[in-house]
Design a protein around this motif. Structure first.
Motif, PDB file in Angstrom:
ATOM      1  N   SER A 101      -4.034  76.805 -42.561  1.00 53.48           N
ATOM      2  CA  SER A 101      -4.651  75.517 -42.909  1.00 53.48           C
ATOM      3  C   SER A 101      -4.470  75.210 -44.391  1.00 53.48           C
ATOM      4  CB  SER A 101      -6.139  75.516 -42.546  1.00 53.48           C
ATOM      5  OG  SER A 101      -6.822  76.554 -43.226  1.00 53.48           O
TER       6      SER A 101
ATOM      7  N   GLU B 291      -1.021  73.790 -44.847  1.00 50.40           N
ATOM      8  CA  GLU B 291      -0.937  72.406 -44.384  1.00 50.40           C
ATOM      9  C   GLU B 291      -1.498  71.449 -45.433  1.00 50.40           C
ATOM     10  OE1 GLU B 291      -3.002  72.645 -40.707  1.00 50.40           O
ATOM     11  OE2 GLU B 291      -1.268  73.407 -39.577  1.00 50.40           O
TER      12      GLU B 291
ATOM     13  N   GLN C 123       1.066  71.263 -48.219  1.00 48.95           N
ATOM     14  CA  GLN C 123       2.189  70.407 -47.850  1.00 48.95           C
ATOM     15  C   GLN C 123       1.820  68.931 -48.000  1.00 48.95           C
ATOM     16  OE1 GLN C 123       5.095  71.556 -47.417  1.00 48.95           O
ATOM     17  NE2 GLN C 123       6.212  69.783 -46.639  1.00 48.95           N
TER      18      GLN C 123
END
Length: 359
Positions: A193, A196, A199
């Motif tokens: 997580s 993510e 990103q």
């Protein structure tokens, strides 16, 4: 080449309007007589002595300073701590940019970029001329070095490694080279997580290009892949003409990228572990049906293409056996079917040793 205005030289007399011109004139004299201009003991310029002093470094783009008792653990930490001071020292001489710092005992080596591919870069002239004038580079240990090192080690121990545990894990295949070399992302680790979020934040950074002189192997940047929309974390590998070979840290693939499409990446976006992990199907070898495949060794293009079609960008349950030299040895399971057994049954591969998994 040193851009000395002609109006500052009148009737063989230098007009002392700016000390910069004096430095440049001395550099011109130094260049004309290098290296004898600086050296009292001429034996030092013999090849044997140069090899002893410089090792695998070149005296045409490297200088060294002695008496540097610096408490650093690696050249990377050396550059992080002192690169700014070294650049400041050489900035006054209109020098070539500093490329690399390295420390051997109490001897600090400073290597410069040599963009014009001169026989000796002008930074070397400047360093030796300044030494002859009685000035030398002086560095002192930072008070916060130990605290910064402890913080870096803490981040490394806590966040740099995705845990790989023998058993089963959900993975997504991101890049395929062959059945025994491909890359996956582990989808159910605790740091997924965070990656993510990283990103998402990466897409919002300013598109500031990495200066050409700062492009060097093992450095980090952000760049696109096959569009100009999504940015990815990459490690710089080496130059290829006007392009840089880069490694996509979260996916495992390589690409040549124009140097003007490499963007600066904030350091905090590099703290989350890189997601790509190299993997190999365990106890599997090519089954050569053609003589030329047997001679060349390795996997045929047909099998590689077949493997890529089945695996790329798909989710599998990975049965992990062990990790060796950073490579995860596993089998990929989908719908209860082993991909190892599938390749064997399709006569694309064979298992050269008895399968210990059935014992």
């Amino acid at each position: 080449r040193l851009n000395i205005p002609m109006e500052t030289i009148q009737e063989r007399r230098v007009v002392y309007e700016d000390s910069t011109y004096i430095v440049k004139l001395k550099l011109a004299l130094a260049a004309a007589n290098f290296p004898n201009y600086f050296v009292k003991n001429k034996d030092i310029i013999h090849e044997e002595n140069l090899m002893h002093l410089f090792g695998d470094k070149s005296p045409s783009d490297t200088v060294f300073f002695t008496g540097m008792n610096l408490d650093v653990r690696s050249d990377e930490e050396l550059e992080q701590t002192f690169m700014g001071d070294v650049n400041e020292y050489f900035k006054q001489g209109y020098c070539d940019p500093v490329k690399k710092l390295s420390l051997e005992g109490a001897r600090l080596y400073v290597t410069f970029e040599n963009p014009a591919e001169r026989s000796v870069c002008k930074s070397v002239y400047y360093a030796l001329m300044m030494k002859k004038q009685g000035f030398s580079l002086s560095l002192s240990e930072r008070e916060d070095t130990s605290l910064r090192r402890e913080a870096a080690l803490s981040r490394t121990e806590v966040k740099r490694t995705i845990p790989i545990i023998k058993g089963e894990a959900l993975v997504q295949v991101t890049h395929v080279i062959s059945p025994t070399k491909f890359y996956v992302q582990f989808c159910n680790n605790d740091l997924r997580s965070e990656w993510e979020v990283t990103q998402q934040r990466l897409q919002l950074i300013p598109r500031t290009r990495v200066p050409y002189q700062h492009l060097k192997p093992k450095g980090y940047a952000a760049c696109f892949f096959d569009d100009e929309v999504t940015l990815y974390r990459v490690r710089l590998e080496h130059f290829r003409g006007e392009e840089m070979r880069v490694y996509y840290l979260d996916y495992g693939n390589y690409k040549n990228v124009p140097v003007n499409q490499l963007f600066r990446i904030p350091a905090d976006l590099l703290t989350v572990p890189f997601q790509a992990r190299e993997c190999s199907l365990e106890n599997l070898a090519p089954l050569h049906s053609k003589f030329m495949d047997m001679v060349s060794g390795g996997w045929s293009r047909h099998v590689i293409h077949y493997t890529e079609e089945i695996l790329l960008n798909k989710l599998f349950t990975a049965q992990i056996f062990y990790v060796w030299s950073g490579v995860v040895h596993l089998d990929l399971i989908a719908g209860g079917v082993s991909f190892i057994n599938h390749l064997v049954s399709q006569c694309h591969a064979h298992q050269p040793e008895p399968d210990y998994r059935v014992k």
